[in-house]
Write a protein that holds these residues in place. Structure first.
Motif, PDB file in Angstrom:
ATOM      1  N   LEU A   1       0.833  -1.203   0.000  1.00  0.00           N
ATOM      2  CA  LEU A   1       0.000   0.000   0.000  1.00  0.00           C
ATOM      3  C   LEU A   1       0.868   1.253   0.000  1.00  0.00           C
ATOM      4  CD1 LEU A   1      -2.715   1.379   0.089  1.00  0.00           C
ATOM      5  CD2 LEU A   1      -2.777   1.017   2.554  1.00  0.00           C
ATOM      6  N   ALA A   2       1.891   1.270   0.837  1.00  0.00           N
ATOM      7  CA  ALA A   2       2.793   2.427   0.877  1.00  0.00           C
ATOM      8  C   ALA A   2       3.466   2.620  -0.474  1.00  0.00           C
ATOM      9  CB  ALA A   2       3.832   2.260   1.980  1.00  0.00           C
ATOM     10  N   SER A   3       3.884   1.548  -1.113  1.00  0.00           N
ATOM     11  CA  SER A   3       4.542   1.638  -2.406  1.00  0.00           C
ATOM     12  C   SER A   3       3.646   2.278  -3.450  1.00  0.00           C
ATOM     13  CB  SER A   3       4.969   0.241  -2.867  1.00  0.00           C
ATOM     14  OG  SER A   3       5.556   0.303  -4.138  1.00  0.00           O
ATOM     15  N   ALA A   4       2.396   1.876  -3.484  1.00  0.00           N
ATOM     16  CA  ALA A   4       1.454   2.443  -4.456  1.00  0.00           C
ATOM     17  C   ALA A   4       1.266   3.939  -4.226  1.00  0.00           C
ATOM     18  CB  ALA A   4       0.121   1.708  -4.371  1.00  0.00           C
ATOM     19  N   VAL A   5       1.119   4.340  -2.976  1.00  0.00           N
ATOM     20  CA  VAL A   5       0.930   5.754  -2.659  1.00  0.00           C
ATOM     21  C   VAL A   5       2.192   6.549  -2.987  1.00  0.00           C
ATOM     22  CG1 VAL A   5       0.505   7.398  -0.791  1.00  0.00           C
ATOM     23  CG2 VAL A   5      -0.835   5.288  -0.921  1.00  0.00           C
ATOM     24  N   LEU A   6       3.354   5.998  -2.662  1.00  0.00           N
ATOM     25  CA  LEU A   6       4.616   6.681  -2.946  1.00  0.00           C
ATOM     26  C   LEU A   6       4.805   6.888  -4.448  1.00  0.00           C
ATOM     27  CD1 LEU A   6       6.822   4.851  -0.330  1.00  0.00           C
ATOM     28  CD2 LEU A   6       6.203   7.276  -0.289  1.00  0.00           C
TER      29      LEU A   6
ATOM     30  N   VAL B   1       5.380  10.520  -6.224  1.00  0.00           N
ATOM     31  CA  VAL B   1       6.548  10.836  -7.051  1.00  0.00           C
ATOM     32  C   VAL B   1       6.080  11.310  -8.423  1.00  0.00           C
ATOM     33  CG1 VAL B   1       8.520   9.837  -8.280  1.00  0.00           C
ATOM     34  CG2 VAL B   1       8.197   9.372  -5.856  1.00  0.00           C
ATOM     35  N   HIS B   2       5.099  10.619  -8.974  1.00  0.00           N
ATOM     36  CA  HIS B   2       4.582  10.981 -10.303  1.00  0.00           C
ATOM     37  C   HIS B   2       4.045  12.415 -10.323  1.00  0.00           C
ATOM     38  CE1 HIS B   2       2.783  10.466 -14.233  1.00  0.00           C
ATOM     39  NE2 HIS B   2       1.654  10.911 -13.744  1.00  0.00           N
ATOM     40  N   THR B   3       3.409  12.833  -9.242  1.00  0.00           N
ATOM     41  CA  THR B   3       2.852  14.189  -9.175  1.00  0.00           C
ATOM     42  C   THR B   3       3.877  15.212  -8.713  1.00  0.00           C
ATOM     43  OG1 THR B   3       2.025  13.849  -6.921  1.00  0.00           O
ATOM     44  CG2 THR B   3       0.507  13.355  -8.747  1.00  0.00           C
ATOM     45  N   GLY B   4       5.067  14.743  -8.289  1.00  0.00           N
ATOM     46  CA  GLY B   4       6.128  15.649  -7.870  1.00  0.00           C
ATOM     47  C   GLY B   4       6.055  16.090  -6.419  1.00  0.00           C
TER      48      GLY B   4
ATOM     49  N   ARG C   1      11.928  11.340   0.026  1.00  0.00           N
ATOM     50  CA  ARG C   1      12.086  12.656   0.630  1.00  0.00           C
ATOM     51  C   ARG C   1      10.942  13.577   0.214  1.00  0.00           C
ATOM     52  NH1 ARG C   1      17.198  13.336   2.623  1.00  0.00           N
ATOM     53  NH2 ARG C   1      18.774  11.921   1.837  1.00  0.00           N
ATOM     54  N   ASP C   2      10.673  14.531   1.084  1.00  0.00           N
ATOM     55  CA  ASP C   2       9.733  15.591   0.747  1.00  0.00           C
ATOM     56  C   ASP C   2      10.331  16.421  -0.390  1.00  0.00           C
ATOM     57  OD1 ASP C   2       7.576  17.417   0.972  1.00  0.00           O
ATOM     58  OD2 ASP C   2       8.735  18.674   2.331  1.00  0.00           O
ATOM     59  N   ASN C   3       9.502  16.937  -1.255  1.00  0.00           N
ATOM     60  CA  ASN C   3       9.965  17.838  -2.311  1.00  0.00           C
ATOM     61  C   ASN C   3       9.707  19.267  -1.853  1.00  0.00           C
ATOM     62  OD1 ASN C   3      10.574  19.304  -4.575  1.00  0.00           O
ATOM     63  ND2 ASN C   3       9.233  18.140  -5.950  1.00  0.00           N
TER      64      ASN C   3
END
Length: 85
Positions: A55-60, A64-67, A79-81
């Motif tokens: 579940l964490a992997s899917a959310v991560l 990342v895709h949205t930046g 990391r936080d962006n």
């Protein structure tokens, strides 16, 4: 939430999980490994060991895709962006 349909409720829930991940990472200047994120947010509870990070992997991946967050391959952490802050 009585007026929301199932899709709307799911999207609100996903948004809350995403926001929680970003909040957690914003408080971890050195970043966090997926095991830590899943554990700290309770996203691994009740899952078998080989699926605890699913579940964490899917959310991560979405974040990342949205930046909203960054994958630090050299450090092996998420990391936080700060540019999205």
């Amino acid at each position: 939430m009585a007026g929301l349909d199932a899709r709307e409720q799911a999207q609100l829930g996903l948004k809350k999980i995403e926001d929680a991940v970003v909040m957690l990472l914003s408080r971890a200047p050195d970043g966090l490994a997926i095991d830590d994120i899943a554990r700290d947010l309770g996203l691994s509870e009740g899952l078998p060991p080989n699926r605890r990070n699913a579940l964490a992997s899917a959310v991560l991946e979405v974040l990342v895709h949205t930046g909203r967050i960054l994958w630090d391959e050299a450090g092996g952490v998420w990391r936080d962006n700060p540019e999205m802050g």
